[in-house]
Write a protein that holds these residues in place. Structure first.
Motif, PDB file in Angstrom:
ATOM      1  N   TRP A  20       4.151  -3.302  11.223  1.00 65.35           N
ATOM      2  CA  TRP A  20       3.727  -1.756  11.451  1.00 65.35           C
ATOM      3  C   TRP A  20       2.351  -1.435  11.413  1.00 65.35           C
ATOM      4  CZ3 TRP A  20       7.474  -0.171  14.633  1.00 65.35           C
ATOM      5  CH2 TRP A  20       8.715  -1.002  14.353  1.00 65.35           C
ATOM      6  N   PRO A  46       7.959  -8.896   9.803  1.00 66.15           N
ATOM      7  CA  PRO A  46       8.155  -7.322  10.008  1.00 66.15           C
ATOM      8  C   PRO A  46       7.533  -6.546   8.714  1.00 66.15           C
ATOM      9  CG  PRO A  46      10.208  -8.506   9.253  1.00 66.15           C
ATOM     10  CD  PRO A  46       9.057  -9.659   9.520  1.00 66.15           C
ATOM     11  N   CYS A  47       7.667  -6.821   7.511  1.00 64.74           N
ATOM     12  CA  CYS A  47       6.930  -6.046   6.548  1.00 64.74           C
ATOM     13  C   CYS A  47       6.445  -7.165   5.596  1.00 64.74           C
ATOM     14  CB  CYS A  47       8.237  -5.457   6.029  1.00 64.74           C
ATOM     15  SG  CYS A  47       7.883  -4.450   4.305  1.00 64.74           S
ATOM     16  N   CYS A  49       7.075  -7.373   2.753  1.00 61.68           N
ATOM     17  CA  CYS A  49       7.933  -7.901   1.603  1.00 61.68           C
ATOM     18  C   CYS A  49       8.679  -8.857   2.386  1.00 61.68           C
ATOM     19  CB  CYS A  49       9.012  -6.583   1.449  1.00 61.68           C
ATOM     20  SG  CYS A  49      10.069  -6.154   2.439  1.00 61.68           S
ATOM     21  N   GLY A  75       3.397   3.650  -0.346  1.00 60.37           N
ATOM     22  CA  GLY A  75       3.702   4.901   0.025  1.00 60.37           C
ATOM     23  C   GLY A  75       3.779   5.208   1.491  1.00 60.37           C
ATOM     24  N   CYS A  77       5.024   2.705   3.532  1.00 62.93           N
ATOM     25  CA  CYS A  77       5.691   1.438   4.074  1.00 62.93           C
ATOM     26  C   CYS A  77       6.571   1.840   5.112  1.00 62.93           C
ATOM     27  CB  CYS A  77       6.549   0.782   3.282  1.00 62.93           C
ATOM     28  SG  CYS A  77       7.551  -0.528   3.863  1.00 62.93           S
ATOM     29  N   HIS A  78       6.709   1.242   6.347  1.00 57.35           N
ATOM     30  CA  HIS A  78       7.681   1.671   7.630  1.00 57.35           C
ATOM     31  C   HIS A  78       9.005   1.557   6.912  1.00 57.35           C
ATOM     32  CE1 HIS A  78       8.804   2.040  11.621  1.00 57.35           C
ATOM     33  NE2 HIS A  78       9.770   1.052  11.220  1.00 57.35           N
ATOM     34  N   TYR A  79       9.171   0.770   6.011  1.00 58.66           N
ATOM     35  CA  TYR A  79      10.723   0.574   5.538  1.00 58.66           C
ATOM     36  C   TYR A  79      10.756   1.101   4.078  1.00 58.66           C
ATOM     37  CZ  TYR A  79      10.889  -2.981   9.120  1.00 58.66           C
ATOM     38  OH  TYR A  79      10.766  -3.679  10.420  1.00 58.66           O
ATOM     39  N   SER A  81      10.014   1.241   1.143  1.00 58.29           N
ATOM     40  CA  SER A  81       9.561   0.722  -0.363  1.00 58.29           C
ATOM     41  C   SER A  81       9.044  -0.772  -0.336  1.00 58.29           C
ATOM     42  CB  SER A  81      10.636   0.904  -1.059  1.00 58.29           C
ATOM     43  OG  SER A  81      11.711   0.348  -0.717  1.00 58.29           O
ATOM     44  N   SER A 115      -4.678   2.178  11.535  1.00 62.56           N
ATOM     45  CA  SER A 115      -5.661   2.944  12.123  1.00 62.56           C
ATOM     46  C   SER A 115      -6.877   2.669  11.479  1.00 62.56           C
ATOM     47  CB  SER A 115      -5.690   4.534  11.708  1.00 62.56           C
ATOM     48  OG  SER A 115      -5.578   4.685  10.478  1.00 62.56           O
TER      49      SER A 115
ATOM     50  N   ARG B 501       2.285  15.423   5.327  1.00 66.75           N
ATOM     51  CA  ARG B 501       2.132  14.057   4.598  1.00 66.75           C
ATOM     52  C   ARG B 501       3.365  13.914   3.917  1.00 66.75           C
ATOM     53  NH1 ARG B 501      -0.339   9.581   4.315  1.00 66.75           N
ATOM     54  NH2 ARG B 501      -2.484  10.547   4.769  1.00 66.75           N
ATOM     55  N   THR B 505       6.259  10.776   5.271  1.00 65.71           N
ATOM     56  CA  THR B 505       6.924   9.802   4.175  1.00 65.71           C
ATOM     57  C   THR B 505       8.564   9.850   4.357  1.00 65.71           C
ATOM     58  OG1 THR B 505       5.167  10.158   2.665  1.00 65.71           O
ATOM     59  CG2 THR B 505       7.082   9.095   1.805  1.00 65.71           C
ATOM     60  N   ALA B 508       9.378   8.103   7.490  1.00 68.89           N
ATOM     61  CA  ALA B 508       8.736   6.713   7.641  1.00 68.89           C
ATOM     62  C   ALA B 508       7.965   6.558   8.738  1.00 68.89           C
ATOM     63  CB  ALA B 508       9.852   5.546   7.569  1.00 68.89           C
ATOM     64  N   MET B 511       0.713   7.817   9.333  1.00 66.19           N
ATOM     65  CA  MET B 511      -0.439   9.030   9.661  1.00 66.19           C
ATOM     66  C   MET B 511      -1.525   8.015   9.773  1.00 66.19           C
ATOM     67  SD  MET B 511       0.242  11.748   6.970  1.00 66.19           S
ATOM     68  CE  MET B 511       0.859  13.354   7.744  1.00 66.19           C
ATOM     69  N   ASP B 512      -2.932   8.700  10.518  1.00 65.46           N
ATOM     70  CA  ASP B 512      -4.208   8.025  10.366  1.00 65.46           C
ATOM     71  C   ASP B 512      -5.025   8.520   9.286  1.00 65.46           C
ATOM     72  OD1 ASP B 512      -4.928  10.398  10.983  1.00 65.46           O
ATOM     73  OD2 ASP B 512      -5.255  10.110  13.228  1.00 65.46           O
ATOM     74  N   PRO B 530       5.376   5.708  16.178  1.00 67.07           N
ATOM     75  CA  PRO B 530       5.816   4.218  16.091  1.00 67.07           C
ATOM     76  C   PRO B 530       7.168   4.178  15.465  1.00 67.07           C
ATOM     77  CG  PRO B 530       3.755   4.369  14.941  1.00 67.07           C
ATOM     78  CD  PRO B 530       4.303   5.990  15.353  1.00 67.07           C
ATOM     79  N   THR B 531       7.755   5.177  14.965  1.00 72.55           N
ATOM     80  CA  THR B 531       9.377   5.088  14.437  1.00 72.55           C
ATOM     81  C   THR B 531      10.067   5.404  15.380  1.00 72.55           C
ATOM     82  OG1 THR B 531       8.220   5.645  12.273  1.00 72.55           O
ATOM     83  CG2 THR B 531      10.696   5.887  12.621  1.00 72.55           C
ATOM     84  N   PRO B 594      16.267  -0.818   1.015  1.00 74.77           N
ATOM     85  CA  PRO B 594      15.774   0.510   1.128  1.00 74.77           C
ATOM     86  C   PRO B 594      16.952   1.463   1.826  1.00 74.77           C
ATOM     87  CG  PRO B 594      14.303  -0.659   2.498  1.00 74.77           C
ATOM     88  CD  PRO B 594      15.356  -1.536   1.821  1.00 74.77           C
ATOM     89  N   TYR B 595      17.719   0.853   2.669  1.00 72.67           N
ATOM     90  CA  TYR B 595      18.877   1.681   3.661  1.00 72.67           C
ATOM     91  C   TYR B 595      20.098   1.445   3.274  1.00 72.67           C
ATOM     92  CZ  TYR B 595      14.495   1.049   6.611  1.00 72.67           C
ATOM     93  OH  TYR B 595      13.619   1.184   6.767  1.00 72.67           O
ATOM     94  N   GLN B 626      17.439  -2.268   8.966  1.00 71.30           N
ATOM     95  CA  GLN B 626      16.232  -2.377   9.972  1.00 71.30           C
ATOM     96  C   GLN B 626      15.477  -3.662  10.028  1.00 71.30           C
ATOM     97  OE1 GLN B 626      15.532   0.965  11.809  1.00 71.30           O
ATOM     98  NE2 GLN B 626      17.811   0.784  11.189  1.00 71.30           N
ATOM     99  N   CYS B 628      13.808  -5.628   7.540  1.00 68.38           N
ATOM    100  CA  CYS B 628      12.310  -5.512   6.844  1.00 68.38           C
ATOM    101  C   CYS B 628      12.390  -6.824   6.250  1.00 68.38           C
ATOM    102  CB  CYS B 628      12.282  -4.393   5.787  1.00 68.38           C
ATOM    103  SG  CYS B 628      13.475  -4.481   4.368  1.00 68.38           S
TER     104      CYS B 628
END
Lengths: 157, 662
Positions: A20, A46-47, A49, A75, A77-79, A81, A115, B501, B505, B508, B511-512, B530-531, B594-595, B626, B628
């Motif tokens: 990501w 994927p991550c 982690c 902070g 992370c797409h997932y 944590s 970015s 911001r 978070t 998920a 941001m640039d 992207p999510t 995390p889920y 998801q 990860c």
């Protein structure tokens, strides 16, 4: 980069990039044509982690001179944590590298967002030049692996 | 093995024929070919034909980033009966040909990457994605023009939409504007009917004075908790008559809507056209809430809407899609001391200028100096205040805020319209007017209205008695200028809303570096984040003007409608899976997930002696996972694996990369 050209040495570097942020950052570096040495080979995960410390050790055993793990900024992370886990696991792995006698400079953890194409290229340039200074990683050289590799290479030739 | 030339994008640096040749001798590869554009119809046909002719079990495409065309090739493969997850991509464009210049090196790297992909593919197995339902309701976060338009478009298609707006009324920044460029029609005249439409549309619910508290779930099935802040007024009872605001004894509170240029009472309605037109009590200033004294508003309210005991309310709702429309804020000019902001009330920002010229503003549309309410004879506009700043300055933004050139031309024109004899100066770095009728508009300001455009920056502004001393340089005439101005207007840069911001978070969503939301693809997927299931509308993604915002709002709505119209969504099949024979039920994986996708179940297992024994094992909820892979690494017994990214596959890639000779 220069060191490498002087003595003709080319390091082998495996880069684990999270899908990501860092993988997208690498794509952006490509899109902006920001060059870095071709010794860096990227593996998509994927991550960050998902990177098991065993993968890193496996790379060192198979003759990689440097391993770099790139993930989203803490902070971001797409997932949520995942990269916090990476940070903890890899800080332990650094100590283990000390124990094994592998220079801890051979491994690096960097946060590169989607970015930050410029940062990705800069990080890779820096890492390659540092690994070039360190030279070959012989510490974990596995004789059997080496033989296997050489037979395979000669077969290919 | 299919190697793409990508025109000269790849073939220019990588010897694609050599890559294809080298791969022919790789074990397991039975077919290897190159083509100009693999992603084109004829390229895909080559792939399909080869899959049929050679009965291939899997394919590797050496091409651009998988983020670009993985889906394309998976679709092509599945159209001829191959499992789409038997396709691997070797990224030899973004991560090879575009970043390396030496042909030999780039070719050998491409071969290595192709080998790694083959090594991984050999360990792939067909995956079948699961399916999940779609909640037919959308959430729009932000009630400015972007959010309102998105909500209206989604509601028009027959789907339910909720708007969450943090302030007491929807309308956003556009409600504060006077006239809009380049047509000079009034913002309120085109916005307020839309606000009313949104309020009256039966498919739209507006949660004003509310914020998103938490978000969980995934595309098609988000669960969102909205915090409805206590406004101490019953929304469904208040008639918006405004009597309470008149009688409230606390009247000296700077009005947010008029940017502190006039005052409001502690119980207030932000502006006359507010939607919902319901009063709100400012708990920081209300004497009843603070000291339990007063209570005037509740006495005068004939409807009995005042409720001092109201508490924050939490509402949980399910959504299929979320649209972010959090907009922008002008930057704080604290660090731009050279412009005497704060030292003189006659140095104002452009947004304050909008309020000054607005008929509903503090001066009822009379353009006067804030200090002495006199007509300004010389007005100086300064552009790019905080935009296009050198990073070395340590303040301001590097990017162009895009809208300032046009609104400054508008302001200059309006000033000249009101006071034809006034001297109007505009200081600029560049005047940027790309847009329909934009350049014509700017030229009208400069040529017809006689606004003096001067290329150069203002160095310092010093209050000098009642007037302002503006020291600037004219870069074209190469001379220093000293202007005595009555009013200075600063075109402050715009930045993403400060609330964005924390929201990013929660969602998920990335941001640039400037804090704007990133899009899934800058050209091809501009309104999707992207999510999956999170869409972007308006200035939360980057500076933009009203027409662009409205266009993007419509585009985001179209994407949301497309998503909500589906009955079922295919989920990502690359999820964790537990080998129950090896699992010890230690709970480590559940703790790192995390889920909360991992639960533990008691299962019967056969043990020696023909008996069975119950044992606790992990079980993955595939709809929630998801993918990860955190659990796979955490698992101590090696029972957890991530489909599509198994340890054996990644290690095979590592081996392939390390295998090459130095």
């Amino acid at each position: 980069m220069q060191d490498k050209q002087i003595n003709g040495y080319r390091p082998k570097i495996a880069a684990f990039c999270c899908n990501w942020c860092s993988y997208a950052g690498a794509d952006l570096a490509g899109g902006n044509r920001l060059s870095y040495p071709c010794d860096v080979k990227i593996i998509r995960v994927p991550c960050s982690c998902r990177v098991d410390p065993i993968f890193v050790l496996r790379a060192f055993r198979r003759g990689a001179d440097g391993v770099i793990i790139c993930g989203c900024h803490p902070g971001d992370c797409h997932y949520t944590s995942g990269n916090y886990h990476t940070r903890r696991r890899m800080s332990l792995l650094f100590s283990f590298l000390d124990y094994l006698g592998i220079e801890r400079e051979r491994m690096r953890v960097e946060w590169v967002s989607a970015s930050e194409g410029a940062k990705f290229a800069a990080v890779m340039n820096d890492f390659v030049s540092e690994i070039s200074k360190l030279g070959e990683n012989r510490r974990l050289e596995d004789v059997r692996c080496k033989e296997q590799t050489e037979t395979r290479l000669s077969e290919e030739r | 093995m299919f190697v793409c030339h990508c025109g000269t994008n790849i073939a220019g640096t990588v010897d694609v024929e050599a890559v294809a040749d080298a791969m022919k001798s790789e074990s397991g590869v039975v077919y290897s070919a190159t083509y100009q554009y693999m992603c084109s119809q004829s390229g895909q046909d080559i792939i399909k034909k080869a899959i049929r002719d050679y009965e291939l079990g899997g394919i590797v495409v050496c091409s651009c980033s998988p983020r670009m065309h993985e889906a394309t090739f998976r679709k092509a493969a599945s159209s001829v009966g191959m499992n789409p997850y038997m396709v691997e991509i070797a990224n030899i464009r973004e991560q090879c040909s575009w970043v390396h210049k030496n042909r030999e090196d780039a070719t050998s790297k491409a071969i290595t990457l192709a080998r790694a992909a083959v090594a991984k593919l050999k360990l792939n197995f067909p995956l079948t994605p699961g399916e999940s339902g779609v909640t037919k309701r959308a959430l729009v976060i932000g009630g400015g023009i972007a959010g309102i338009q998105t909500a209206l478009d989604i509601a028009d298609a027959g789907y339910k939409v909720d708007i969450v707006e943090k302030s007491p009324t929807i309308g956003g920044k556009m409600a504060q504007l006077d006239k809009t460029f380049p047509t000079l029609d009034c913002a309120a005249c085109i916005l307020t009917p839309k606000m009313v439409d949104a309020a009256q549309n039966e498919n739209i619910r507006i949660f004003s004075y509310s914020e998103v508290e938490s978000v969980s779930g995934y595309v098609g099935n988000f669960t969102v908790t909205v915090k409805k802040k206590a406004r101490y007024v019953k929304e469904d009872v208040c008639t918006g008559c405004g009597l309470c605001t008149e009688k409230c004894p606390r009247k000296k509170i700077p009005s947010e809507f008029n940017l502190g240029m006039d005052n409001r009472s502690a119980v207030y309605i932000p502006f006359a056209q507010a939607v919902p037109k319901v009063a709100v009590i400012d708990s920081e200033h209300c004497m009843m809430l603070k000291e339990n004294k007063c209570g005037v508003c509740s006495k005068v309210c004939t409807a009995g809407a005042i409720d001092y005991t109201q508490k924050d309310e939490y509402i949980e709702e399910k959504y299929g899609a979320i649209v972010v429309a959090t907009g922008y804020e002008p930057i704080s000019l604290e660090r731009f001391g050279e412009y005497a902001r704060g030292m003189s009330p006659d140095v104002i920002t452009s947004l304050e200028f909008e309020r000054l010229t607005s008929a509903a503003g503090p001066t009822h549309g009379k353009l006067v100096r804030p200090s002495d309410k006199m007509k300004p004879n010389t007005v100086v506009f300064v552009q790019c205040v905080g935009s296009r700043c050198e990073p070395s300055l340590g303040k301001g933004k590097e990017y162009c805020s895009k809208i300032c050139c046009m609104y400054t031309a508008k302001h200059a024109m309006l000033t000249k319209e009101k006071y034809p004899d006034a001297e109007v100066y505009v200081f600029y770095i560049d005047v940027r007017t790309p847009g329909k009728n934009f350049d014509e508009f700017y030229r009208r300001a400069a040529e017809e209205y006689g606004v003096k455009y001067i290329k150069g920056m203002v160095g310092k502004i010093t209050p000098d008695g009642e007037r302002l001393n503006v020291s600037a340089s004219d870069l074209i005439c190469r001379k220093k200028l000293e202007i005595k101005a009555d009013l200075v207007v600063l075109a402050a840069a715009i930045e993403p809303s400060p609330t964005a911001r924390a929201l990013a978070t929660k969602l998920a969503s990335s941001m640039d570096t400037n804090g704007f939301f990133t899009e899934a693809h800058p050209k091809l997927r501009p309104v999707e984040s992207p999510t999956a299931g999170v869409f972007l509308s308006g200035a939360c993604q980057g500076p933009r003007d009203i027409p662009e915002t409205v266009a993007q709002a419509g585009a985001a709505a179209a994407k949301v409608i497309g998503l909500l119209s589906k009955e079922r969504l295919t989920a990502n099949p690359c999820v964790a899976v537990c080998d129950e024979e090896m699992c010890s039920g230690c709970s480590v994986c559940g703790n790192v997930c995390p889920y909360g996708a991992i639960t533990y179940v008691e299962k019967e297992f056969r043990v020696p002696g023909g008996r069975t024994k119950a044992r606790r094992v992990a079980s993955v909820n595939e709809a929630v996972c998801q993918g990860c892979g955190c659990c796979a690494v955490a698992c101590m017994s090696g029972a957890m694996e991530l489909k599509g990214f198994m340890s054996s596959q990644i290690m095979a890639e590592v081996d392939a990369i390390c295998r090459t000779s130095r």
